[in-house]
Design a protein around this motif. Sequence first.
Motif, PDB file in Angstrom:
ATOM      1  N   UNK A   1      30.629  29.006  25.524  1.00 23.25           N
ATOM      2  CA  UNK A   1      30.232  29.010  26.956  1.00 23.25           C
ATOM      3  C   UNK A   1      31.033  30.158  27.664  1.00 23.25           C
ATOM      4  N   UNK A   2      32.409  30.118  27.222  1.00 26.79           N
ATOM      5  CA  UNK A   2      33.077  31.498  27.677  1.00 26.79           C
ATOM      6  C   UNK A   2      32.506  32.655  27.886  1.00 26.79           C
ATOM      7  N   UNK A   3      31.825  33.093  26.675  1.00 26.91           N
ATOM      8  CA  UNK A   3      31.066  34.267  26.429  1.00 26.91           C
ATOM      9  C   UNK A   3      29.898  34.235  27.283  1.00 26.91           C
ATOM     10  N   UNK A   4      29.328  33.075  27.545  1.00 26.92           N
ATOM     11  CA  UNK A   4      27.930  32.830  28.364  1.00 26.92           C
ATOM     12  C   UNK A   4      28.290  33.223  29.789  1.00 26.92           C
ATOM     13  N   UNK A   5      29.308  32.652  30.442  1.00 24.96           N
ATOM     14  CA  UNK A   5      29.333  32.402  31.674  1.00 24.96           C
ATOM     15  C   UNK A   5      30.346  33.600  32.225  1.00 24.96           C
ATOM     16  N   UNK A   6      31.199  34.134  31.402  1.00 22.21           N
ATOM     17  CA  UNK A   6      32.243  35.280  31.867  1.00 22.21           C
ATOM     18  C   UNK A   6      32.077  36.850  31.563  1.00 22.21           C
ATOM     19  N   UNK A   7      31.039  37.155  30.923  1.00 20.79           N
ATOM     20  CA  UNK A   7      30.710  38.399  30.659  1.00 20.79           C
ATOM     21  C   UNK A   7      29.614  38.978  31.742  1.00 20.79           C
ATOM     22  N   UNK A   8      30.180  40.261  32.048  1.00 25.74           N
ATOM     23  CA  UNK A   8      29.187  41.020  32.919  1.00 25.74           C
ATOM     24  C   UNK A   8      28.321  41.792  32.299  1.00 25.74           C
ATOM     25  N   UNK A   9      27.062  42.036  32.847  1.00 32.69           N
ATOM     26  CA  UNK A   9      26.169  42.757  32.014  1.00 32.69           C
ATOM     27  C   UNK A   9      25.912  44.010  32.130  1.00 32.69           C
ATOM     28  N   UNK A  10      26.045  44.439  33.479  1.00 35.87           N
ATOM     29  CA  UNK A  10      25.792  45.967  33.917  1.00 35.87           C
ATOM     30  C   UNK A  10      27.026  46.510  34.452  1.00 35.87           C
ATOM     31  N   UNK A  11      28.131  46.018  34.416  1.00 36.01           N
ATOM     32  CA  UNK A  11      29.247  46.906  34.859  1.00 36.01           C
ATOM     33  C   UNK A  11      30.328  46.479  33.876  1.00 36.01           C
TER      34      UNK A  11
ATOM     35  N   UNK B   1      41.790  46.825  28.697  1.00 35.24           N
ATOM     36  CA  UNK B   1      40.274  47.195  28.241  1.00 35.24           C
ATOM     37  C   UNK B   1      39.794  45.946  27.411  1.00 35.24           C
ATOM     38  N   UNK B   2      40.580  45.330  26.904  1.00 33.07           N
ATOM     39  CA  UNK B   2      39.991  43.939  26.014  1.00 33.07           C
ATOM     40  C   UNK B   2      39.320  43.147  27.024  1.00 33.07           C
ATOM     41  N   UNK B   3      39.629  43.130  28.362  1.00 29.31           N
ATOM     42  CA  UNK B   3      38.884  42.252  29.459  1.00 29.31           C
ATOM     43  C   UNK B   3      37.763  43.095  30.297  1.00 29.31           C
ATOM     44  N   UNK B   4      37.473  44.272  29.799  1.00 31.29           N
ATOM     45  CA  UNK B   4      36.839  45.178  30.583  1.00 31.29           C
ATOM     46  C   UNK B   4      35.295  44.756  30.993  1.00 31.29           C
ATOM     47  N   UNK B   5      34.784  43.946  30.018  1.00 31.62           N
ATOM     48  CA  UNK B   5      33.495  43.615  30.155  1.00 31.62           C
ATOM     49  C   UNK B   5      33.218  41.959  30.853  1.00 31.62           C
ATOM     50  N   UNK B   6      34.600  41.545  31.149  1.00 36.17           N
ATOM     51  CA  UNK B   6      34.621  40.109  31.667  1.00 36.17           C
ATOM     52  C   UNK B   6      34.812  40.013  33.282  1.00 36.17           C
ATOM     53  N   UNK B   7      34.260  39.210  33.611  1.00 36.56           N
ATOM     54  CA  UNK B   7      34.436  39.127  35.357  1.00 36.56           C
ATOM     55  C   UNK B   7      35.796  39.124  35.791  1.00 36.56           C
ATOM     56  N   UNK B   8      36.030  39.437  36.930  1.00 34.87           N
ATOM     57  CA  UNK B   8      37.367  39.533  37.382  1.00 34.87           C
ATOM     58  C   UNK B   8      38.294  38.108  37.189  1.00 34.87           C
ATOM     59  N   UNK B   9      37.490  37.143  37.302  1.00 32.85           N
ATOM     60  CA  UNK B   9      38.242  35.962  37.153  1.00 32.85           C
ATOM     61  C   UNK B   9      38.938  35.543  36.012  1.00 32.85           C
ATOM     62  N   UNK B  10      38.426  36.089  34.862  1.00 36.10           N
ATOM     63  CA  UNK B  10      38.897  35.795  33.747  1.00 36.10           C
ATOM     64  C   UNK B  10      40.090  36.856  33.593  1.00 36.10           C
TER      65      UNK B  10
ATOM     66  N   UNK C   1      31.166  27.058  37.935  1.00 33.40           N
ATOM     67  CA  UNK C   1      31.786  26.696  39.160  1.00 33.40           C
ATOM     68  C   UNK C   1      32.525  27.895  39.325  1.00 33.40           C
ATOM     69  N   UNK C   2      33.461  28.375  38.519  1.00 39.24           N
ATOM     70  CA  UNK C   2      34.425  29.284  38.577  1.00 39.24           C
ATOM     71  C   UNK C   2      34.096  30.807  38.387  1.00 39.24           C
ATOM     72  N   UNK C   3      32.962  30.932  37.535  1.00 35.24           N
ATOM     73  CA  UNK C   3      32.685  32.309  37.282  1.00 35.24           C
ATOM     74  C   UNK C   3      31.308  32.798  37.747  1.00 35.24           C
ATOM     75  N   UNK C   4      30.450  31.815  38.446  1.00 33.55           N
ATOM     76  CA  UNK C   4      29.202  32.137  38.791  1.00 33.55           C
ATOM     77  C   UNK C   4      28.962  32.053  40.285  1.00 33.55           C
ATOM     78  N   UNK C   5      29.555  30.601  40.643  1.00 30.73           N
ATOM     79  CA  UNK C   5      29.178  30.243  42.115  1.00 30.73           C
ATOM     80  C   UNK C   5      30.184  31.091  42.945  1.00 30.73           C
ATOM     81  N   UNK C   6      31.497  31.583  42.486  1.00 25.92           N
ATOM     82  CA  UNK C   6      32.251  32.471  43.265  1.00 25.92           C
ATOM     83  C   UNK C   6      31.800  33.839  42.957  1.00 25.92           C
TER      84      UNK C   6
END
Length: 301
Positions: free
Chosen positions: A85-95, A122-131, A183-188
Amino acid sequence: MRKSCVYILFIILISHPEILFSQKNSSLLWKIEHPETDKVSYLYGTLHLLDKSYIDSLPAVTEALTRAELIVGETVTDSTDLLRKVIKYTLMEDTLLSDIMDSVKFKKLNNLLKENLGVSVLYLNQFKPAMAWSMFTQAIYVQEFPVLAETNEVLIDQYFLDYANNNNIELVGLETTSFQMNLLFNRISVLRQLEILEDAVDNIDENKVLLNLMIRNYFANKLESIEADLMSNGLSEDEKNMLLRDRNREWLSKIPDLINNKNSFIAVGAGHLVGKEGLISGLRKLGFKVTPVEMSRSLNN
């Protein structure tokens, strides 16, 4: 205090650790009774950053847990499902985070993470800022409270879930992990997450002060009145409803059925307990008697 720093503290109270508000006859442990049943349940406010060893100093919490026929947490999930679920909701696809974050702040964040967590940004580079913000919070926690951080083998909320599983006690989550992640990664929005992250990195010292205040007050069992600041600064009404009020209302629609038939132990972030729309007030409005418990004494005293 900057508005976004207040927002950061609010997210800590709700999502990570969630912590401190005013309440007469303060406690983090509350006894719940209903005049029409003989069941007795307990509501405990957690600080998600803490290790389970903190419970060893609170005999009333330990005893309330051992008396439980049902244990209730915010969410219930196994580690494999959580990772998916972390991977599903926290990764950014296009940036990438490095593409949208100020380069100076990106470097400052990198230095903080490397120094305290041994992790490159850089380990977090593909993740959303909330991560990245979550990792930022962990980094300043390690920096400010190294002794506490060293003992973090099992976090306090996970300990209650493990206790249920190890003792064959029924376990229920008030909301799904998918709901919480969404709630934390998509709705914000990503831009709002980025604003929070950059402001946090830009104001590290101020965030350390807030974290120190949280930890000190929690250990001292002081539910001091910071609710007014949280509710009047940095959050739109929609954000307040989404992160706190709506969730409390939904939980209050579920909790009565859970505790009417079984002695239950409910563990949620302490920020959910209090305030006019908190769980304590809500349960009282539903007819339950909710009273504070002295945690350092046995329940039999």
